[in-house]
Design an enzyme around this catalytic site. Structure first.
Site, short mmCIF file in Angstrom:
data_model
loop_
_atom_site.label_atom_id
_atom_site.label_comp_id
_atom_site.label_asym_id
_atom_site.label_seq_id
_atom_site.Cartn_x
_atom_site.Cartn_y
_atom_site.Cartn_z
CB CYS A 1 49.75 35.90 3.03
SG CYS A 1 50.25 37.59 2.75
CG ASP A 2 46.77 33.65 1.60
OD1 ASP A 2 46.91 33.49 2.83
OD2 ASP A 2 46.14 34.59 1.10
CB CYS B 1 49.33 38.21 -0.01
SG CYS B 1 50.89 38.05 0.86
#
Ligand code: NAP
Length: 320
Positions: free
Chosen positions: A144-145, A141
Site C-alpha cells: 500500500c505505502d 503494508c
C-alpha cells in the site's frame, strides 16, 4: 426483514469486504444489516492515500474510500449498525432454525445467513509514538505505502516471511532497507531468507527492538530508537519510514469452536467459494485470506460472499 422477524443476511464487519457484500446484497433486495463495529471502516481507516484501488487514477484517501463504500451500501438500503458482534448462536437454516447474532449493544438479530467480514488486525509494537505516526511514516503494508518511499531510507520490523516479503518489495523504491529483528535468527522460510540476504539494498540489525519512533511531535518519521536486547545498548537510527511486519491476527475470537479455522485463527472456506464449514455462514476478506490482504481482493471476496449467500437462500427456498 421477513414477516417472521428473521433477516435474510447479516454482514459482520465494515471493511471493503463487508461494505461490498452490503452493496451486492442490498441491490439483490435482501435487506441486509451490516454490523459495522464501533471502529468502522477496517484497516483502510489507518492509511492515508490509497493509490492502487482501481477507479481512482489520482488516488483516494483510505477513510474517504470507506465512506464512499458505506454510502453506496446505504444508497441501496443496507442498514448499518455501529456495534460489535460478541457471539453467534449457530442455527441450521436447512431445518429452519435461524442463526442468532448478538451485539455488545444488547441487540440480537435472527438471520438465515451470515457473512463474516471482520478482517484481520496487524499486530503492532504497542508504542505511543507508533499510534501517532500510523499513516505518517509508520505502515503495516508495503504494497500500500511502499511507493511513498522512493529513494528514502526505511526499516522493517520482524523476522518472519511477511517481514522478508515487505523488505524485498520495498527495495523497488527505497534507497536502503534495514530489517530490525529481536533475535539473531530469522523465522522466515529459507527461500525468503536467501532472497533477502542476496539483495544488496537489504541489511539486518540483529537482537534489537524498536523502543521509540521519532518524531511524533513533528507528525512524521525521522528515526527510531533501537535497543540491543543482549547488551542493553541504545542508539538512534535515522529513517524515513517504519514498516511493522510482526504478523496479523484475524478477528475471529467470537467464532472460536463454531466455524472451522486454521491454526492461526483464519476461517477456512471451501472449494474456492466463501462457504465456511457451517452452511449459511460465509467468510470474506482478510478474515479468510492471509495471502493477498488487499482492499481490492477483500472487496472481490465480499462480492463473492454476497452471491454465495443469495444462492444459498434461493437453494433452501427462503427467497425465489
Ligand atoms: P510470523 O511468522 O509470526 O513472524 C512474526 C515475526 O515478527 C517473527 O520473526 C517474530 O519474532 C517477530 N515479532 C513478533 N512479535 C514481535 C514484537 N512484539 N516485536 C518484535 N518482533 C516481533 O508472521 P508473518 O511473517 O506475518 O507470517 C505469518 C504466516 O504467513 C507464516 O506462516 C508465514 O510463513 C506466512 N507467510 C508466507 C509468505 C510467503 O510465503 N511468501 C508471506 C507472508 C506470510 P520471533 O521470530 O522472535 O518470534
Amino acid at each position: 426483514m421477513q414477516k417472521d422477524g428473521v433477516r435474510n443476511v447479516v454482514i459482520i464487519g465494515s471493511g471493503p469486504a463487508g461494505y461490498t457484500a452490503g452493496i451486492y446484497t442490498a441491490r439483490a433486495l435482501l435487506n441486509p444489516v451490516v454490523i459495522a463495529g464501533i471502529q468502522p471502516g477496517g484497516q483502510l481507516m489507518l492509511t492515508t492515500e490509497v493509490e492502487n484501488f482501481p477507479g481512482f487514477p489520482d488516488g483516494v484517501m483510505g477513510p474517504d474510500l470507506m465512506e464512499y463504500m458505506r454510502r453506496q451500501a446505504e444508497r441501496f438500503g443496507a442498514e448499518i449498525i455501529y456495534e460489535n458482534v460478541v457471539d453467534i448462536e449457530l442455527g441450521n437454516p436447512l431445518e429452519r432454525v435461524p442463526f442468532k447474532v448478538k451485539t455488545d449493544g444488547g441487540r440480537e438479530f435472527l438471520t438465515w445467513s451470515v457473512i463474516v467480514a471482520t478482517g484481520a488486525s496487524a499486530k503492532m509494537l504497542g508504542l505511543e509514538s507508533e499510534k501517532k505516526l500510523v499513516g505518517r511514516g509508520v505502515s503495516t503494508c508495503a504494497t500500500c505505502d511502499g511507493a511513498f518511499f522512493r529513494n528514502k531510507k526505511v526499516v522493517v520490523v520482524g523476522g518472519g516471511d511477511s517481514a522478508m516479503e515487505e523488505a524485498l518489495f520495498l527495495t523497488r523504491f527505497a534507497s536502503e532497507v534495514k530489517v530490525i529483528h529481536r533475535r539473531d535468527k530469522l523465522r522466515a522460510s529459507k527461500i525468503m531468507q536467501e532472497r533477502a540476504f542476496k539483495n544488496p539494498k537489504i541489511s539486518f540489525i540483529w537482537n534489537s527492538v524498536v523502543e521509540d519512533i521519532l518524531d511524533a511531535e513533528k507528525g512524521r518519521v525521522v528515526g527510531v530508537v533501537l535497543k540491543n536486547v543482549i547488551t542493553g545498548e541504545k542508539n538512534f537510527l535515522e529513517t524515513d519510514g517504519v514498516f511493522i511486519a510482526i504478523g496479523h491476527k484475524p478477528n475471529t475470537e467470537f467464532l472460536k469452536g463454531k466455524v472451522e479455522m486454521d491454526e492461526n485463527g483464519y476461517i477456512i472456506t471451501k472449494d474456492k467459494t466463501t462457504q465456511t464449514s457451517v452452511p449459511g455462514i460465509f467468510a470474506a476478506g482478510d478474515v479468510q485470506d492471509h495471502r493477498y490482504r488487499q482492499a481490492i481482493t477483500a472487496a472481490g471476496s465480499g462480492c463473492m460472499a454476497a452471491l454465495d449467500a443469495q444462492r444459498f437462500l434461493e437453494s433452501i427456498g427462503i427467497i425465489s
